[in-house]
Design a protein around this motif. Sequence first.
Motif, PDB file in Angstrom:
ATOM      1  N   GLY A  62      11.863   5.284   3.866  1.00  0.00           N
ATOM      2  CA  GLY A  62      10.985   4.001   3.719  1.00  0.00           C
ATOM      3  C   GLY A  62      11.327   2.975   4.720  1.00  0.00           C
ATOM      4  O   GLY A  62      10.344   2.349   5.112  1.00  0.00           O
ATOM      5  N   ARG A  65       9.053   4.180   7.508  1.00  0.00           N
ATOM      6  CA  ARG A  65       7.518   3.688   7.207  1.00  0.00           C
ATOM      7  C   ARG A  65       7.313   2.245   7.234  1.00  0.00           C
ATOM      8  O   ARG A  65       6.026   1.752   6.874  1.00  0.00           O
ATOM      9  N   GLU A  67       8.499   0.002   4.866  1.00  0.00           N
ATOM     10  CA  GLU A  67       8.024   0.034   3.415  1.00  0.00           C
ATOM     11  C   GLU A  67       9.178  -0.692   2.870  1.00  0.00           C
ATOM     12  O   GLU A  67       9.451  -0.356   1.734  1.00  0.00           O
ATOM     13  N   ASN A 129      11.403  15.709   5.555  1.00  0.00           N
ATOM     14  CA  ASN A 129      10.379  14.684   5.475  1.00  0.00           C
ATOM     15  C   ASN A 129      10.705  13.382   5.843  1.00  0.00           C
ATOM     16  O   ASN A 129       9.692  12.759   6.520  1.00  0.00           O
ATOM     17  N   SER A 130      11.954  13.295   5.711  1.00  0.00           N
ATOM     18  CA  SER A 130      12.320  11.659   6.091  1.00  0.00           C
ATOM     19  C   SER A 130      12.183  11.789   7.839  1.00  0.00           C
ATOM     20  O   SER A 130      11.914  10.545   8.429  1.00  0.00           O
ATOM     21  N   GLU A 133       8.971  10.780   9.024  1.00  0.00           N
ATOM     22  CA  GLU A 133       8.601   9.205   9.018  1.00  0.00           C
ATOM     23  C   GLU A 133       9.373   8.657  10.012  1.00  0.00           C
ATOM     24  O   GLU A 133       9.306   7.275   9.895  1.00  0.00           O
ATOM     25  N   ARG A 197       5.902   7.561  -4.366  1.00  0.00           N
ATOM     26  CA  ARG A 197       6.080   8.756  -3.960  1.00  0.00           C
ATOM     27  C   ARG A 197       5.048   9.736  -3.912  1.00  0.00           C
ATOM     28  O   ARG A 197       4.900  10.485  -2.884  1.00  0.00           O
ATOM     29  N   HIS A 200       3.515   8.804  -0.573  1.00  0.00           N
ATOM     30  CA  HIS A 200       4.558   9.255   0.488  1.00  0.00           C
ATOM     31  C   HIS A 200       4.045  10.906   0.759  1.00  0.00           C
ATOM     32  O   HIS A 200       4.263  11.237   1.834  1.00  0.00           O
ATOM     33  N   TRP A 204       3.368  13.015   4.061  1.00  0.00           N
ATOM     34  CA  TRP A 204       4.086  14.374   4.424  1.00  0.00           C
ATOM     35  C   TRP A 204       2.982  15.399   4.809  1.00  0.00           C
ATOM     36  O   TRP A 204       3.072  16.177   5.592  1.00  0.00           O
ATOM     37  N   LEU A 225       1.866   4.137   6.074  1.00  0.00           N
ATOM     38  CA  LEU A 225       0.853   4.425   5.290  1.00  0.00           C
ATOM     39  C   LEU A 225      -0.270   3.629   5.157  1.00  0.00           C
ATOM     40  O   LEU A 225      -1.465   4.117   5.040  1.00  0.00           O
TER      41      LEU A 225
END
Length: 678
Positions: A62, A65, A67, A129-130, A133, A197, A200, A204, A225
Motif C-alpha cells: 500500500g 501504491r 495508498e 504482488n507487493s 507495487e 483488495r 489491488h 496485479w 491505482l
Amino acid sequence: MKSRKEWFNSELHKIIQLHRRGAGGLRVAIALTKRLDSLIKSIYTSLHRSDKNLIAVVALGGYGRKELCFSSDTDVMFLIKDDSEKADAAPIVGDLVHDLLDFGLNIGHSFRTIQECLEFAVSDLETWNSLLESRFICGNRPTFSHFRASLQRQIHALDKGSYVRQLIKTTELRHEKYGDSTKLLEPNIKHSAGGLRDLHTVLWLQRGTGRTKIPALGPESRTALSQLLKSPSLRVHFSQRFLRDVHRSFDFLLRCRNQMHLQAEALHDTLEFNLQRQVAEALQYRATTKRTSVERFMHSYYVAARSLAQLAQRTSRWAEDRFIKPSASEHVKPLNGVFVLQDSTIGLKRNVKSLSSEAALRAFLLAIEHHASFSHQLEDLLSRSASKYHYLRSEQETLLFRELLNKEHGVSQAIHRMSDLGLLARWIPEWKGLVAFFQHNQYHFYTADEHTLMVLAHAEGLAENQNTFGQVFRTIPRRDTLYLAALLHDIAKPIRIGDHEIIGVDVARAILKRLRYTDVMADVLFLVRNHLLMEQVAFRRNLSDPQTIVDFASRCSTTHRLDLLYLLTYVDLSAVNKNVWTDWKGMLLSELYRRAREILAGKLTSAQFEQVEAARHKVAVQEMVSELTSTLSEDQARNAHHMRSRGDRGNESPIPSFHHSPLSLFSSPRNATFLAIL
C-alpha cells in the motif's frame, strides 16, 4: 526550529484536519505518503555513513501504491544489488530501521538482493504482488532501475496462465472468508467483494501479466491505482464514464477507511453495524425525510463497492480469456446474428460497436440455451451499450424478455447479470431505485436489489427441491408468474417502506403493462399487494381459530393464488438473512397453507370448515389419549378411558391431572393441530 519528531507529528495533525474538512481519500493518501517519504529521505540523508549509497530504499504494498491510510501497515524494502554487498549494507539497514522505529512507526521491513526478489515469483504470491507495487524512495537509483528491469524480464518469462489462476483462486478464497457479495450488512471495506483488495487485484493482473509496466517514478499527485484507471490498457475495455465512476468509488472507500481508522484509533477495516452510524455522522451525512444518515451513507458504500467489483470481475474475465482459455479453438459455432459459441462462451463474430436491446436479450437467451457465459468482449460491449437503452416496449423486445422468464433454468443468473451490467435498470427503469437501497437494521442482511435477486434465485431453485415447497412449485402452470412477483414484490420500497406493498401495485401494473403481461397481471398484482400477508397470519395470529383460516382463505380466493403466495412467502423469508427462516416457521406456514387450501379446494363455508375442525379436534384428542394410555399405569389408564368416553358423548372434557402424576407431552409437526388443543 522544530525537531524532526515535532514536524512529523504536526504534519499528521494537519492531515487529520484536512480529512475532517472533507478532503477525499486519495488526497489524504497522497499527503500521508509524502509525509512518510519526507521522513525516510531525511533519516537517510542525515545518516553519517559514506557507504549508505549501497542501498535503495523501496516502498512496497500500500505504501508503494501511495495508498496509505491513517493506521495502514507500512512496508519498506532495503534493496542491494547482490550478496557481495550484504555484509557492508547490513549495518546501514540496522541504523535506518532503528531510527524509523524511534518515531513509533509500525514498519514492516525486509533486506533483499535483486535475485532474492525475483525468486518470489514462484515461491510466494503475496510477496511477489507487493514487489509489483514497488516504488523508489531514496538511495541508490541505479540499483532500483536494475531491479525494475529484472522484474519486467521475469514477468515476461513467467507462465502467465498459472499466475492468473493463482490470483483468481486467492480472490475466491478471500471472498469466501470475508463475503462474496457487495451488499453485506457488515462488510470488510478492504477484503469483502467490492473492497479495496479487489482493486489491488486489477493492478496485479495488469502488471503481473505485463499488460502495464512498473513505472520508474510516476506522477506525484497520483496513486498507482488512480494512474492505472487512466491507462490505455483499461480504456480499451471500459468506458471513460465507468472508469471515472470507479475512481470516485476508490476515493470514497479510502475516505471511509481513514475515518474508520480514526474512529478505532487502530487498523480497523470491518464496517460493523454500530460503527456505520458513527462513520456516517463523522463524514457529515444528513438524514432526509425518507432516509436516515446511516442509510444514505451505506447506499454510497454499496454503489462504490459495486463499481469496484464490476471492474475486478470483468478484468479477471479478460485475464482468463487471454491467458487461461485457448487462444483459438477449432470448435467455433455460429449463432444467431453477430454471436458465436466458442469453448462454452458466447462471443462475437466480428468487431461490433453497439448492440440493440433486442440483440442483447438474444445474447442472454443464447447463454441460457447453451449453458454458456459471456466473453469479456461481449460483456464490455453490453456495458458500453447500456447507456443507449430505453425501457423495453416493442413487441419483439417484450416477447424475448417473456421467453427468458419462462426458461426452465438460468433465469435468475441471467437477470442477475443484467443487473450487474446496468441493463436491468435501463430496461425496467423502476429497478434503479432498488439498486443499493439499504435498510439499516439487523433484520436485513442485503440491499433491496440483492435481496430481490436472491428471492428470484430461491424461487428458481424450488424446481430441484424435494420438500413441500418444491412439490407445490412443480404444479404451478407458469413459473414466470412467480418470477415476476419475486422481481416486483419490493419495487416500491424506495418510494416508501411503510406501505410499499400497496404502492407497489401501481408501480408493478405500469411495468407489467409495458412488458405486455396482461395475461398474468391480476395474479402478480395480488402477490405484490399481499406478499406480507401469509407470514403475518401464520406468525402473529391464532391458527387454532377457524375464523382466522377462513378469513385468510377468502383473501386468496383460489387455490392457484394460495399456491403462489405460499411459495413467494417462503422464498422471500429465506432470502432476508440466514437467521430468519426456521423449521418452526416452515411448520406454521405449512399448517396455514394446508388448512386454507382445504377450504378453497372444497369450497367450504365457514360453518362447514368449523365442523371439519371440530371433527379433527376430536380425532386428535382420541389419538392423544390412545398414545398416553399405552404407557400409563392402570389407574391413569382408567382416568384416560373415562375422559375418552366423555369425549365420545360430545361433552366438554378437560385433560385430567392423572392424580398429579408427572407428565411430559411431546409433539411433532404431524400432530401440530394438538398444540391448539393445549
